[in-house]
Enzyme design. Sequence first.
Site, PDB file in Angstrom:
ATOM      1  N   ASP A 121      33.926 -17.501   4.498  1.00 14.71           N
ATOM      2  CA  ASP A 121      34.126 -18.100   3.517  1.00 14.71           C
ATOM      3  C   ASP A 121      34.915 -17.780   2.529  1.00 14.71           C
ATOM      4  O   ASP A 121      34.924 -16.509   2.281  1.00 14.71           O
ATOM      5  CB  ASP A 121      32.648 -18.527   3.040  1.00 14.71           C
ATOM      6  N   HIS A 163      38.021 -29.209   8.279  1.00 12.88           N
ATOM      7  CA  HIS A 163      37.568 -28.948   6.888  1.00 12.88           C
ATOM      8  C   HIS A 163      38.876 -28.625   6.072  1.00 12.88           C
ATOM      9  O   HIS A 163      38.910 -29.205   4.879  1.00 12.88           O
ATOM     10  CB  HIS A 163      36.590 -27.712   6.846  1.00 12.88           C
TER      11      HIS A 163
END
Length: 312
Positions: A148, A221
């Site tokens: 992330d 994404h």
Amino acid sequence: MPQPQPGIIPEPSQNALFLILRVLEPATRGPAVASVAAGVPVLVRKIGAIDPRAKAVCTVGFGSELWDVISPGKRPASLRPFKAIEALGRSAPSTGGDMLLHIISKRQDLNFELAMRIRRQLGEKVEVMEEVHGFRYLDTRDLTGFIDGTENPKGRERAKVALIGSEDPAFVGGSYVFTQRYVHNLKKWATVPEREQEKVIGRRKRDSRELPDRDKPPTAHISRVVIEEHGEELEIVRHSFPYGNLSESGLFFIAYSKNLDIPEKMLSRMMGTTGDGIHDHLMEYSRAVSGATFFAPSLAMLRSLGSSSDSL
């Protein structure tokens, strides 16, 4: 530039605690809440002295309505409530909040101790809307298994992206805060082959390397959240953390930005409300259950809220 609150610019630590509070009877109790908030930096130093190596810090943010109470007539140019999105079964709800406490350190117990002391000082003036205990997962991965924050700005760029500058001189050194809590459907996600997962994210799972354009679909994404305008990428400073237990888990998304338009544009592209007929396919495996915006004033402005509130 006035000094920003200490949790905004540094890279995220191992543990985070997020508290979103509602002020009860804000017109009368708001100034007292602001006085408590003004004293948070002193309280952080006291807790931090227990173990300086833990590097405990706390950023305090205020919702749009409460800001008007505690700072009448002096308002950040772009501060506004989070606007909910509904799109073909996808939802990004607006749950709001008057005050955000973003506590980070290397020790979960110190985060909790600080939160308890602030909560004790606030007493019956507030109620807890959301309390999330975040943790670093493996080598900074989301619970989906992907690293992330790969696109997060580095070094001096973080301050440039996060902090308000000359575009709003009265609020230099402050930052807008955009928060959402997502619940992941990890059981469904586990049924997706790794190569297909990589196409959903747009990166390789092992090392977070971006997929070549020929392999990266427009629904990935990163295809939706990486936006370029006038030759420059729109950036935010993310401090998101995984959270949860064996019953429910996900991601607490939090971003700091000098411009609220940027995270809102990213979310619109994720949800598929930009008119191109495309949405982020990660939304097939994760759903937003909260959403709010706040303003985190500079450290000097935060401290001044105690004295200014006393005169209201």
